[in-house]
Design an enzyme around this catalytic site. Sequence first.
Site, PDB file in Angstrom:
ATOM      1  N   GLN A  88       1.817  -6.472  -3.584  1.00 52.38           N
ATOM      2  CA  GLN A  88       2.706  -6.738  -2.380  1.00 52.38           C
ATOM      3  C   GLN A  88       3.663  -5.779  -2.036  1.00 52.38           C
ATOM      4  OE1 GLN A  88       1.122  -9.377  -3.639  1.00 52.38           O
ATOM      5  NE2 GLN A  88      -0.722  -9.062  -2.611  1.00 52.38           N
ATOM      6  N   ASP A 130       1.053  -1.227   0.170  1.00 52.57           N
ATOM      7  CA  ASP A 130       0.530   0.049   0.035  1.00 52.57           C
ATOM      8  C   ASP A 130       0.634   1.155  -0.010  1.00 52.57           C
ATOM      9  OD1 ASP A 130      -1.867  -2.194   0.157  1.00 52.57           O
ATOM     10  OD2 ASP A 130      -1.888  -1.865   2.267  1.00 52.57           O
ATOM     11  N   LYS A 133       1.581   1.782  -5.363  1.00 53.74           N
ATOM     12  CA  LYS A 133       2.737   1.308  -6.033  1.00 53.74           C
ATOM     13  C   LYS A 133       1.548   1.592  -7.376  1.00 53.74           C
ATOM     14  CE  LYS A 133       2.351  -2.893  -3.889  1.00 53.74           C
ATOM     15  NZ  LYS A 133       2.042  -2.232  -3.132  1.00 53.74           N
ATOM     16  N   GLY A 177      -4.397  -3.952  -3.674  1.00 55.11           N
ATOM     17  CA  GLY A 177      -5.870  -3.020  -3.732  1.00 55.11           C
ATOM     18  C   GLY A 177      -5.109  -2.290  -3.743  1.00 55.11           C
ATOM     19  N   HIS A 178      -4.854  -1.045  -5.442  1.00 57.48           N
ATOM     20  CA  HIS A 178      -4.187  -0.398  -5.009  1.00 57.48           C
ATOM     21  C   HIS A 178      -5.542   0.832  -5.700  1.00 57.48           C
ATOM     22  CE1 HIS A 178      -1.025  -2.869  -6.085  1.00 57.48           C
ATOM     23  NE2 HIS A 178      -2.210  -3.991  -7.146  1.00 57.48           N
TER      24      HIS A 178
HETATM   25  P1  GDP Z   1      -0.286   0.213  -3.632  1.00 53.38           P
HETATM   26  O1  GDP Z   1      -1.691  -1.009  -2.797  1.00 53.38           O
HETATM   27  O2  GDP Z   1       0.599   0.174  -3.002  1.00 53.38           O
HETATM   28  O3  GDP Z   1      -1.403   0.811  -5.055  1.00 53.38           O
HETATM   29  O4  GDP Z   1      -1.588   1.577  -2.801  1.00 53.38           O
HETATM   30  P2  GDP Z   1      -2.491   1.541  -1.874  1.00 53.38           P
HETATM   31  O5  GDP Z   1      -3.121   2.413  -3.546  1.00 53.38           O
HETATM   32  O6  GDP Z   1      -3.561   0.328  -1.811  1.00 53.38           O
HETATM   33  O7  GDP Z   1      -2.879   3.026  -0.968  1.00 53.38           O
HETATM   34  C1  GDP Z   1      -2.013   3.455  -1.186  1.00 53.38           C
HETATM   35  C2  GDP Z   1      -3.359   5.122  -1.373  1.00 53.38           C
HETATM   36  O8  GDP Z   1      -2.685   6.311  -0.994  1.00 53.38           O
HETATM   37  C3  GDP Z   1      -4.174   5.238  -2.391  1.00 53.38           C
HETATM   38  O9  GDP Z   1      -5.327   5.351  -1.826  1.00 53.38           O
HETATM   39  C4  GDP Z   1      -3.567   5.897  -2.767  1.00 53.38           C
HETATM   40  O10 GDP Z   1      -4.837   6.956  -3.957  1.00 53.38           O
HETATM   41  C5  GDP Z   1      -2.796   6.921  -1.924  1.00 53.38           C
HETATM   42  N1  GDP Z   1      -2.019   7.846  -2.850  1.00 53.38           N
HETATM   43  C6  GDP Z   1      -0.634   7.195  -3.035  1.00 53.38           C
HETATM   44  N2  GDP Z   1      -0.129   8.755  -3.163  1.00 53.38           N
HETATM   45  C7  GDP Z   1      -0.468   9.163  -2.433  1.00 53.38           C
HETATM   46  C8  GDP Z   1       0.025  10.779  -2.367  1.00 53.38           C
HETATM   47  O11 GDP Z   1       1.250  11.325  -2.213  1.00 53.38           O
HETATM   48  N3  GDP Z   1      -0.305  11.731  -1.179  1.00 53.38           N
HETATM   49  C9  GDP Z   1      -1.362  11.314  -0.719  1.00 53.38           C
HETATM   50  N4  GDP Z   1      -1.956  12.358   0.496  1.00 53.38           N
HETATM   51  N5  GDP Z   1      -2.018   9.883  -0.837  1.00 53.38           N
HETATM   52  C10 GDP Z   1      -1.764   9.427  -1.546  1.00 53.38           C
HETATM   53  P1  IMO Z   2      -1.128  -4.641  -2.128  1.00 53.76           P
HETATM   54  O1  IMO Z   2      -1.043  -4.583  -3.431  1.00 53.76           O
HETATM   55  C1  IMO Z   2      -0.837  -4.720   1.925  1.00 53.76           C
HETATM   56  C2  IMO Z   2      -0.948  -9.033   3.613  1.00 53.76           C
HETATM   57  C3  IMO Z   2      -2.319  -9.882   4.603  1.00 53.76           C
HETATM   58  C4  IMO Z   2      -2.009 -10.469   5.235  1.00 53.76           C
HETATM   59  C5  IMO Z   2      -0.489 -10.990   5.085  1.00 53.76           C
HETATM   60  C6  IMO Z   2      -0.894 -12.664   3.252  1.00 53.76           C
HETATM   61  O2  IMO Z   2      -2.092  -3.550  -2.118  1.00 53.76           O
HETATM   62  O3  IMO Z   2       0.532  -3.456  -1.359  1.00 53.76           O
HETATM   63  P2  IMO Z   2      -2.217 -12.755   1.593  1.00 53.76           P
HETATM   64  O4  IMO Z   2      -4.071 -12.879   1.484  1.00 53.76           O
HETATM   65  O5  IMO Z   2      -1.809 -12.331   0.742  1.00 53.76           O
HETATM   66  O6  IMO Z   2      -2.489 -14.473   2.260  1.00 53.76           O
HETATM   67  O7  IMO Z   2      -2.582 -12.679   3.243  1.00 53.76           O
HETATM   68  O8  IMO Z   2      -0.232 -10.379   3.297  1.00 53.76           O
HETATM   69  N1  IMO Z   2      -0.965  -8.440   2.723  1.00 53.76           N
HETATM   70  C7  IMO Z   2      -1.122  -7.464   1.906  1.00 53.76           C
HETATM   71  N2  IMO Z   2      -1.366  -6.178   2.377  1.00 53.76           N
HETATM   72  N3  IMO Z   2      -1.278  -4.971   0.757  1.00 53.76           N
HETATM   73  C8  IMO Z   2      -1.259  -5.291   0.118  1.00 53.76           C
HETATM   74  O9  IMO Z   2      -1.481  -5.679  -1.251  1.00 53.76           O
HETATM   75  C9  IMO Z   2      -1.288  -6.980   0.498  1.00 53.76           C
HETATM   76  N4  IMO Z   2      -1.501  -7.900   0.312  1.00 53.76           N
HETATM   77  C10 IMO Z   2      -1.884  -9.251   1.009  1.00 53.76           C
HETATM   78  O10 IMO Z   2      -2.907  -8.274   5.390  1.00 53.76           O
HETATM   79  O11 IMO Z   2      -0.833  -9.845   6.623  1.00 53.76           O
HETATM   80 MG    MG Z   3      -2.427  -1.972  -1.619  1.00 50.40          MG
END
Ligand code: GDP
Ligand code: IMO
Ligand code: MG
Length: 428
Positions: A223, A13, A16, A40-41
């Site tokens: 991840q 998170d 990416k 989850g992106h």
């Molecule tokens: P990912 O799994 O690595 O793609 O990240 P996620 O989407 O799960 O979580 C990142 C969250 O931060 C998302 O809600 C993005 O919209 C938000 N985000 C990404 N870059 C920035 C930033 O520079 N500033 C802020 N405030 N939010 C950001």
């Molecule tokens: P993104 O791509 C954050 C964590 C789960 C758990 C562990 C194993 O959005 O960064 P799983 O269901 O993969 O067997 O769970 O990994 N986990 C994540 N945490 N961001 C993710 O993906 C994750 N995908 C799995 O919470 O601790």
């Molecule tokens: Mg994510």
Amino acid sequence: MPAIVVVGAQWGDEGKGKATDQLGSRVDYVVKFNGGNNAGHTVVIDGEKYALHLLPSGILTPNVTPVIGNGVVVDLDVLFEELEGISARGVDTSKLLISGGAHIIASYHRTLDKVTERFLGKRRIGTTGRGIGPAYADKINRVGIRAWDLFDEKILRAKIEGSLEQKNQLLVKVYNRRAALVDEVVDELLGYAERLRPMVTDTSVVLNQALDRGETVLFEAGQATMLDIDHGTYPFVTSSSATAGGACTGSGVGPTRIDRVVGIVKAYTTRVGEGPFPTELFDQWGERLRDVGGEFGTTTGRPRRCGWYDSVIARYASRVNGLTDFVLTKLDVLTGIEQIPVCVAYEVDGKRVDELPTDQTAFHHAKPIYELFPGWTEDLSQVRRFEDLPRNAQDYVVALEELSGTRISSIGVGPGREATLQRHDLLD
Ligand code: GDP
Ligand code: IMO
Ligand code: MG
């Protein structure tokens, strides 16, 4: 710059999805190479929010060919639901390619994921419950189902029979669940076969030929480094290779073809699920980061655990991924904090350690050693040049860069596509 890998440098998170989306207009292919719908992106384009789980973030960019590589585990129900969801919002999904070697998540994998977590009790991983671990376990045990198998009913049935023989003993006798029925599973999977067929191909050939033509391929990890099956905080990890090496095994493109490896890192740290986390905050500062940063899971909605930036982890991510650049995200979230602590090393059993302790017990006992950096009060969300950041914010970035082992090439100051400052071109 034909081949670039994007990986998470912490526990996921990091942003990416946003980073991939931003490079989208300059790349030809975006390849997801590991994980499944545990990811989850959230990507924000012109104020519109898109949440992607299984599909590569590149699917939101016209002209990009999105690819699901052989290293991914695919839940077909989720695949078609997600495709329908974004098609309904006007996104063209017709170019999606899926490797025939990608493994399939079936209903019994989801059941086993949930039931094993329950049985682990206090030792649970806190998985997303999507069947990821059991599907990869079958792959490694050589009893998995691959996309190609759906096009030959005889083979599919034989493989499912073989796979369920032992699992049903486990489900019924150990876990007290109902047995999975071969016919039901076969019918469910065959129901997707004709819709899946036009997307399935040998994606290793497609990608290598694209690179031969000089086209640009971006490999997008799900991840992150600390959740990697080999290099993460085992056993509190996911079941796939989320580090840069996974881009090669998960796509059929060799390491000599990779030009750049970019680590996405937050200006603080978060983690979802169980497992050690040295800089975790249990006080009002943790709550503040969660509230201001909107730190709730895109996939499960769980509140993310929050803590300060950990440069031991960033240095480790630099090393095991061979990073060439960092993208630092969410700097804007730190606005208004008077003194910002940064973990520069750990104390383990009374001794200072600068490298990540790889044995589980030592890492569990690691206590962060903090240095304090002066904060800033100005809103950063409209800043577009590094030089225009408040002095203390610039100094914070430079300090993180010095501590983390790799240059910081881009800085995020908001969720939108445009809310980014570039210091070095990632595709140059
Ligand atoms: P990912 O799994 O690595 O793609 O990240 P996620 O989407 O799960 O979580 C990142 C969250 O931060 C998302 O809600 C993005 O919209 C938000 N985000 C990404 N870059 C920035 C930033 O520079 N500033 C802020 N405030 N939010 C950001
Ligand atoms: P993104 O791509 C954050 C964590 C789960 C758990 C562990 C194993 O959005 O960064 P799983 O269901 O993969 O067997 O769970 O990994 N986990 C994540 N945490 N961001 C993710 O993906 C994750 N995908 C799995 O919470 O601790
Ligand atoms: Mg994510």
